[in-house]
Write an enzyme that holds these catalytic residues in place. Structure first.
Site, PDB file in Angstrom:
ATOM      1  N   LEU A  96      10.576  84.843  66.830  1.00 16.91           N
ATOM      2  CA  LEU A  96      10.669  85.761  65.696  1.00 16.91           C
ATOM      3  C   LEU A  96      11.070  87.155  66.179  1.00 16.91           C
ATOM      4  CD1 LEU A  96       7.369  84.368  64.170  1.00 16.91           C
ATOM      5  CD2 LEU A  96       9.655  84.074  63.181  1.00 16.91           C
ATOM      6  N   PRO A  97      11.404  88.068  65.258  1.00 16.46           N
ATOM      7  CA  PRO A  97      11.870  89.387  65.719  1.00 16.46           C
ATOM      8  C   PRO A  97      10.829  90.163  66.537  1.00 16.46           C
ATOM      9  CG  PRO A  97      12.570  89.009  63.468  1.00 16.46           C
ATOM     10  CD  PRO A  97      11.640  87.871  63.822  1.00 16.46           C
ATOM     11  N   THR A 132       9.483  88.485  71.791  1.00 14.49           N
ATOM     12  CA  THR A 132       9.079  89.658  72.585  1.00 14.49           C
ATOM     13  C   THR A 132       8.328  90.595  71.631  1.00 14.49           C
ATOM     14  OG1 THR A 132      11.110  89.460  73.881  1.00 14.49           O
ATOM     15  CG2 THR A 132       9.879  91.509  74.100  1.00 14.49           C
ATOM     16  N   LYS A 207       7.549  90.479  80.946  1.00 12.97           N
ATOM     17  CA  LYS A 207       8.826  90.682  80.226  1.00 12.97           C
ATOM     18  C   LYS A 207       9.033  92.174  79.919  1.00 12.97           C
ATOM     19  CE  LYS A 207      12.241  90.003  77.242  1.00 12.97           C
ATOM     20  NZ  LYS A 207      13.587  89.722  77.715  1.00 12.97           N
ATOM     21  N   LYS A 284      13.595  98.505  70.915  1.00 10.14           N
ATOM     22  CA  LYS A 284      12.313  97.868  70.582  1.00 10.14           C
ATOM     23  C   LYS A 284      11.503  97.628  71.855  1.00 10.14           C
ATOM     24  CE  LYS A 284      11.590  93.468  70.257  1.00 10.14           C
ATOM     25  NZ  LYS A 284      11.489  92.046  69.948  1.00 10.14           N
TER      26      LYS A 284
HETATM   27  P1  NAD Z   1      17.017  87.334  65.274  1.00 11.51           P
HETATM   28  O1  NAD Z   1      16.674  88.486  64.422  1.00 11.51           O
HETATM   29  O2  NAD Z   1      18.442  86.910  65.414  1.00 11.51           O
HETATM   30  O3  NAD Z   1      16.181  86.041  64.814  1.00 11.51           O
HETATM   31  C1  NAD Z   1      14.896  86.051  64.274  1.00 11.51           C
HETATM   32  C2  NAD Z   1      14.799  84.940  63.243  1.00 11.51           C
HETATM   33  O4  NAD Z   1      13.463  84.894  62.752  1.00 11.51           O
HETATM   34  C3  NAD Z   1      15.724  85.138  62.040  1.00 11.51           C
HETATM   35  O5  NAD Z   1      16.445  83.954  61.791  1.00 11.51           O
HETATM   36  C4  NAD Z   1      14.762  85.448  60.906  1.00 11.51           C
HETATM   37  O6  NAD Z   1      15.232  85.036  59.637  1.00 11.51           O
HETATM   38  C5  NAD Z   1      13.536  84.667  61.348  1.00 11.51           C
HETATM   39  N1  NAD Z   1      12.304  85.152  60.714  1.00 11.51           N
HETATM   40  C6  NAD Z   1      11.914  86.439  60.517  1.00 11.51           C
HETATM   41  N2  NAD Z   1      10.716  86.471  59.888  1.00 11.51           N
HETATM   42  C7  NAD Z   1      10.357  85.176  59.685  1.00 11.51           C
HETATM   43  C8  NAD Z   1       9.247  84.551  59.058  1.00 11.51           C
HETATM   44  N3  NAD Z   1       8.253  85.287  58.514  1.00 11.51           N
HETATM   45  N4  NAD Z   1       9.215  83.196  59.004  1.00 11.51           N
HETATM   46  C9  NAD Z   1      10.210  82.458  59.543  1.00 11.51           C
HETATM   47  N5  NAD Z   1      11.296  83.000  60.128  1.00 11.51           N
HETATM   48  C10 NAD Z   1      11.369  84.339  60.194  1.00 11.51           C
HETATM   49  O7  NAD Z   1      16.410  87.689  66.726  1.00 11.51           O
HETATM   50  P2  NAD Z   1      16.838  87.058  68.138  1.00 11.51           P
HETATM   51  O8  NAD Z   1      17.962  87.822  68.732  1.00 11.51           O
HETATM   52  O9  NAD Z   1      16.927  85.582  67.991  1.00 11.51           O
HETATM   53  O10 NAD Z   1      15.539  87.447  69.000  1.00 11.51           O
HETATM   54  C11 NAD Z   1      14.305  86.786  68.818  1.00 11.51           C
HETATM   55  C12 NAD Z   1      13.313  87.351  69.839  1.00 11.51           C
HETATM   56  O11 NAD Z   1      13.820  87.128  71.166  1.00 11.51           O
HETATM   57  C13 NAD Z   1      13.084  88.856  69.730  1.00 11.51           C
HETATM   58  O12 NAD Z   1      11.739  89.125  69.953  1.00 11.51           O
HETATM   59  C14 NAD Z   1      13.964  89.436  70.836  1.00 11.51           C
HETATM   60  O13 NAD Z   1      13.471  90.670  71.330  1.00 11.51           O
HETATM   61  C15 NAD Z   1      13.857  88.339  71.886  1.00 11.51           C
HETATM   62  N6  NAD Z   1      15.007  88.279  72.810  1.00 11.51           N
HETATM   63  C16 NAD Z   1      16.282  88.367  72.319  1.00 11.51           C
HETATM   64  C17 NAD Z   1      17.361  88.303  73.198  1.00 11.51           C
HETATM   65  C18 NAD Z   1      18.785  88.399  72.679  1.00 11.51           C
HETATM   66  O14 NAD Z   1      19.702  88.543  73.499  1.00 11.51           O
HETATM   67  N7  NAD Z   1      19.008  88.313  71.373  1.00 11.51           N
HETATM   68  C19 NAD Z   1      17.135  88.141  74.572  1.00 11.51           C
HETATM   69  C20 NAD Z   1      15.821  88.014  75.039  1.00 11.51           C
HETATM   70  C21 NAD Z   1      14.759  88.082  74.141  1.00 11.51           C
END
Ligand code: NAD
Length: 336
Positions: A96-97, A132, A207, A284
């Site tokens: 999740l975010p 994260t 992390k 973030k």
């Molecule tokens: P994103 O915003 O693309 O995806 C998050 C998903 O969660 C979305 O599809 C959203 O609709 C869903 N969501 C939100 N609230 C929800 C709820 N209440 N119930 C169900 N689904 C819900 O984010 P991301 O890029 O996939 O990143 C996810 C996590 O991974 C974050 O914490 C980010 O910091 C971490 N991360 C991201 C990257 C990257 O390169 N994108 C790399 C390492 C770590």
């Protein structure tokens, strides 16, 4: 394919919950992780059940259509909320975010559902959160899950969307030895390095510390590459000097922010800073570092400054928020 609560309950009643895995959060990372996981699980055991869930129903539908197009006989269903996903599966993975969404999904969905399951089914449940988020929130949520009788690990990732797609992520895991072992068999289907960092929250601690280093390094590499050019240096020559000297780091040798400074490589700066790790996500993560440093009274002078700089980048040039965080170079160049 849309599936009702009745159907999820029938999985629970039919004693098939132990053959089922639920993935909640199908964003940029979650989509790729779930795809890898389910593909490999299906190839290992084609009587497995898969459940996907996202707050945006189209995301779950998009996943389901793509997955079933490749594996038409797979048993993949869409849960309309985290309660259904928890009823259906004894393995629940969340991506999740950040903290508010984890609090909501666990506090209002997963944990109340665990409370209503039989003690045996709850004991059989493992939750893996790869978000994260704030270490304190993660520890509180995990403690609430464990009090119910289930197991939980924090397992944030390193490796980005490319690593998620290739199944080469590193997972930094916090939890008990036994929950780490349980989680390992699933995590190894999505990543190459699965590291037990310590008890609950330790994966996130690792992390956040790593991203603190990364966030600061990327800014100083941008500063040095800009200064070098002002001094008349060719960026490729400067990058090669830094990368074969003591200043070399990932931000200079892989994610160098100056186009064509790394001949033979293609960092995000050569695609207008698209396709990397978003500046907004780095901001973030810097906030998570300064927040926990404040709570633990650990000095973070560079981290605080870096957080301020990423915040200014987004404030002054909002279009850079979703671009790779090495675009801090563009911001510095434009404000010089
Ligand atoms: P994103 O915003 O693309 O995806 C998050 C998903 O969660 C979305 O599809 C959203 O609709 C869903 N969501 C939100 N609230 C929800 C709820 N209440 N119930 C169900 N689904 C819900 O984010 P991301 O890029 O996939 O990143 C996810 C996590 O991974 C974050 O914490 C980010 O910091 C971490 N991360 C991201 C990257 C990257 O390169 N994108 C790399 C390492 C770590």
């Amino acid at each position: 394919m849309r599936v009702s609560l009745r159907c999820m309950k029938s999985l629970e009643r039919a004693n098939l919950r132990h053959k089922s895995t639920s993935f909640i959060g199908l964003g940029r990372m979650g989509y790729e992780m779930a795809y890898n996981l389910f593909s490999k699980q299906f190839k290992e055991a084609n009587d497995s059940y898969f459940v996907v869930c996202d707050a945006v129903p189209e995301s779950a539908r998009f996943f389901s259509e793509n997955f079933l197009a490749q594996f038409p006989s797979a048993r993949l269903t869409i849960a309309t909320n985290p309660e259904e996903a928890t009823l259906a599966s004894n393995r629940v993975i969340t991506m999740l975010p950040s903290s508010p969404q984890v609090k909501e999904v666990y506090g209002q969905g997963i944990i109340p559902t665990l409370k209503n399951l039989s003690a045996e089914l709850t004991r059989d449940t493992l939750c893996i959160d790869s978000t994260t988020l704030d270490v304190t929130v993660a520890r509180e949520v995990a403690a609430d899950v464990v009090v119910m009788g289930a197991q939980m690990v924090d397992a944030p990732v390193s490796g980005g969307v490319a690593g998620a797609k290739a199944g080469t992520l590193s997972f930094l895991v916090g939890g008990t030895e036994s929950s780490f072992k349980e989680a390992g068999s699933l995590l190894s289907l999505m990543g190459l390095r699965i590291i037990h960092c310590g008890p609950s929250g330790a994966g996130l601690g690792a992390k956040i510390c790593n991203n603190l280093v990364l966030g600061v390094e990327q800014i100083v590499v941008a500063e040095a590459m800009l200064l070098g050019q002002k001094l008349g240096l060719d960026p490729a020559v400067l990058a090669s000097v830094i990368n074969s000297s003591t200043g070399g780091c990932w931000s200079s040798s892989v994610n160098n922010p100056v186009p064509f400074a790394l001949p033979g490589k293609s960092p995000p700066c050569e695609r207008d800073y698209e396709g990397g790790f978003a500046t907004a996500l780095m901001l973030k993560d810097m906030g998570l570092a300064t927040g926990i440093a404040h709570k633990t009274e650990s000095p973070l002078p560079l981290g605080e400054l870096a957080e301020k700089i990423y915040s200014q980048v987004i404030q002054k040039q909002p279009e850079l928020a979703r671009k790779d965080f090495s675009s801090v170079y563009r911001y510095l160049k434009d404000t010089a």
